[in-house]
Design a protein around this motif. Structure first.
Motif, PDB file in Angstrom:
ATOM      1  N   THR A 112       4.723   7.779  -0.142  1.00 52.96           N
ATOM      2  CA  THR A 112       4.041   7.311  -1.340  1.00 52.96           C
ATOM      3  C   THR A 112       3.442   8.488  -2.089  1.00 52.96           C
ATOM      4  O   THR A 112       2.878   9.388  -1.475  1.00 52.96           O
ATOM      5  CB  THR A 112       2.913   6.333  -0.942  1.00 52.96           C
ATOM      6  N   VAL A 113       3.560   8.473  -3.398  1.00 53.41           N
ATOM      7  CA  VAL A 113       2.881   9.449  -4.248  1.00 53.41           C
ATOM      8  C   VAL A 113       1.906   8.665  -5.122  1.00 53.41           C
ATOM      9  O   VAL A 113       2.280   7.689  -5.771  1.00 53.41           O
ATOM     10  CB  VAL A 113       3.888  10.229  -5.132  1.00 53.41           C
ATOM     11  N   TRP A 114       0.656   9.092  -5.101  1.00 57.07           N
ATOM     12  CA  TRP A 114      -0.400   8.398  -5.850  1.00 57.07           C
ATOM     13  C   TRP A 114      -0.603   9.056  -7.206  1.00 57.07           C
ATOM     14  O   TRP A 114      -0.765  10.261  -7.293  1.00 57.07           O
ATOM     15  CB  TRP A 114      -1.698   8.423  -5.054  1.00 57.07           C
ATOM     16  N   PHE A 173       1.639  -1.428  -8.999  1.00 58.77           N
ATOM     17  CA  PHE A 173       2.127  -1.109  -7.660  1.00 58.77           C
ATOM     18  C   PHE A 173       3.572  -1.580  -7.503  1.00 58.77           C
ATOM     19  O   PHE A 173       3.849  -2.516  -6.766  1.00 58.77           O
ATOM     20  CB  PHE A 173       1.237  -1.751  -6.595  1.00 58.77           C
ATOM     21  N   PRO A 174       4.511  -0.943  -8.230  1.00 56.82           N
ATOM     22  CA  PRO A 174       5.905  -1.380  -8.117  1.00 56.82           C
ATOM     23  C   PRO A 174       6.491  -1.024  -6.757  1.00 56.82           C
ATOM     24  O   PRO A 174       6.253   0.053  -6.229  1.00 56.82           O
ATOM     25  CB  PRO A 174       6.613  -0.609  -9.240  1.00 56.82           C
ATOM     26  N   SER A 175       7.221  -1.965  -6.213  1.00 56.81           N
ATOM     27  CA  SER A 175       7.930  -1.725  -4.963  1.00 56.81           C
ATOM     28  C   SER A 175       9.107  -0.796  -5.229  1.00 56.81           C
ATOM     29  O   SER A 175       9.620  -0.726  -6.339  1.00 56.81           O
ATOM     30  CB  SER A 175       8.434  -3.064  -4.418  1.00 56.81           C
ATOM     31  N   GLY A 176       9.569  -0.127  -4.203  1.00 54.25           N
ATOM     32  CA  GLY A 176      10.768   0.699  -4.325  1.00 54.25           C
ATOM     33  C   GLY A 176      12.040  -0.104  -4.142  1.00 54.25           C
ATOM     34  O   GLY A 176      13.120   0.470  -4.057  1.00 54.25           O
ATOM     35  N   THR A 177      11.920  -1.420  -4.090  1.00 56.97           N
ATOM     36  CA  THR A 177      13.088  -2.259  -3.873  1.00 56.97           C
ATOM     37  C   THR A 177      14.138  -2.026  -4.957  1.00 56.97           C
ATOM     38  O   THR A 177      13.798  -1.842  -6.124  1.00 56.97           O
ATOM     39  CB  THR A 177      12.701  -3.754  -3.809  1.00 56.97           C
ATOM     40  N   LYS A 206      12.273  -1.038 -16.850  1.00 58.94           N
ATOM     41  CA  LYS A 206      11.780   0.091 -17.636  1.00 58.94           C
ATOM     42  C   LYS A 206      10.308   0.323 -17.282  1.00 58.94           C
ATOM     43  O   LYS A 206       9.420  -0.349 -17.776  1.00 58.94           O
ATOM     44  CB  LYS A 206      11.922  -0.186 -19.140  1.00 58.94           C
ATOM     45  N   ILE A 207      10.078   1.246 -16.375  1.00 59.08           N
ATOM     46  CA  ILE A 207       8.722   1.631 -16.002  1.00 59.08           C
ATOM     47  C   ILE A 207       8.535   3.068 -16.452  1.00 59.08           C
ATOM     48  O   ILE A 207       9.355   3.925 -16.175  1.00 59.08           O
ATOM     49  CB  ILE A 207       8.501   1.506 -14.481  1.00 59.08           C
ATOM     50  N   ASP A 208       7.445   3.312 -17.165  1.00 60.28           N
ATOM     51  CA  ASP A 208       7.169   4.652 -17.660  1.00 60.28           C
ATOM     52  C   ASP A 208       6.549   5.466 -16.534  1.00 60.28           C
ATOM     53  O   ASP A 208       5.408   5.246 -16.145  1.00 60.28           O
ATOM     54  CB  ASP A 208       6.216   4.576 -18.850  1.00 60.28           C
ATOM     55  N   TRP A 209       7.325   6.404 -15.971  1.00 58.99           N
ATOM     56  CA  TRP A 209       6.842   7.190 -14.843  1.00 58.99           C
ATOM     57  C   TRP A 209       6.170   8.483 -15.276  1.00 58.99           C
ATOM     58  O   TRP A 209       5.640   9.208 -14.446  1.00 58.99           O
ATOM     59  CB  TRP A 209       7.998   7.518 -13.904  1.00 58.99           C
ATOM     60  N   TRP A 239       1.063   4.176  -8.278  1.00 60.29           N
ATOM     61  CA  TRP A 239       1.805   4.864  -7.228  1.00 60.29           C
ATOM     62  C   TRP A 239       3.291   4.744  -7.441  1.00 60.29           C
ATOM     63  O   TRP A 239       3.756   3.973  -8.273  1.00 60.29           O
ATOM     64  CB  TRP A 239       1.436   4.318  -5.864  1.00 60.29           C
ATOM     65  N   ILE A 240       4.011   5.508  -6.656  1.00 62.44           N
ATOM     66  CA  ILE A 240       5.450   5.331  -6.496  1.00 62.44           C
ATOM     67  C   ILE A 240       5.675   5.332  -4.990  1.00 62.44           C
ATOM     68  O   ILE A 240       5.175   6.190  -4.274  1.00 62.44           O
ATOM     69  CB  ILE A 240       6.278   6.422  -7.213  1.00 62.44           C
ATOM     70  N   HIS A 241       6.397   4.334  -4.530  1.00 62.47           N
ATOM     71  CA  HIS A 241       6.635   4.181  -3.090  1.00 62.47           C
ATOM     72  C   HIS A 241       8.137   4.198  -2.843  1.00 62.47           C
ATOM     73  O   HIS A 241       8.862   3.396  -3.409  1.00 62.47           O
ATOM     74  CB  HIS A 241       6.019   2.872  -2.598  1.00 62.47           C
TER      75      HIS A 241
END
Length: 193
Positions: free
Chosen positions: A36-38, A130-134, A141-144, A160-162
């Protein structure tokens, strides 16, 4: 230990006894997986006063509400030291230790039981934060990028990114690199587990 091995499943089940001991000593704790990266401090954005705050590990379309999930992710758990939390972790351990499957399967068996959700004061965090990595979320479209866009002031930037649902170091690193969350160069040394 490799994910899915008997040793890994036993370790993940045993961690529940340690987590319960933390609660028995009167401490609140936040559990997060290592892949996970916070981007944000979760304590700043979580609602207060719940025994348990968790995240949804599924996606069934934009109308799917997190509070209705039947698929919690054991990768992110915030626990307060209430008797309900301690009892839940004990029941989870018992379910994990005495039935087939891993801790995640045990958690969701319990979560989907008729009365388990009634025994705990809980909240599931929004998928936008808190998007899942599924893989089901891969095309959303998620702005990272961590830069705020003044033209879109109401965009929720993920907390986060998991890299769950990815097996192996290369797959996890690739997933994080694609989302601008892995900044270590390929020739750098870094700790691994």
């Amino acid at each position: 230990m490799e994910y899915g091995s008997a040793g890994f499943d036993e370790m993940m089940c045993e961690r529940l006894t340690f987590q319960r001991k933390v609660l028995e000593h009167g401490f609140t704790f936040l559990w997060s997986d290592m892949d996970t990266v916070w981007y944000q401090n979760p304590l700043d954005i979580m609602p207060k006063g719940f025994d348990f705050v968790g995240v949804d590990d599924s996606y069934h379309g934009p109308k799917h509400l997190e509070q209705n999930t039947g698929n919690l992710c054991g990768c992110f758990m915030f626990w307060r030291p209430t008797q309900r939390s301690k009892d839940f972790l004990k029941d989870w351990y018992d379910n994990c230790a005495h039935q087939a499957g891993d801790d995640q399967q045990a958690l969701n068996r319990m979560w989907n039981s008729a009365d388990m959700k009634q025994k705990l004061h809980w909240y599931i965090m929004p998928r936008q934060l808190f998007p899942s990595g599924t893989p089901a979320l891969s095309n959303l479209k998620i702005d990272w990028s961590p830069n705020e866009d003044p033209a879109r002031p109401h965009t929720l930037f993920p907390a986060w990114i998991h890299a769950n649902c990815r097996t192996g170091h290369e797959a996890k690193r690739g997933f994080l690199k694609e989302r601008l969350a892995w900044n270590i160069t390929d020739d750098s040394k870094y700790p691994t587990c």
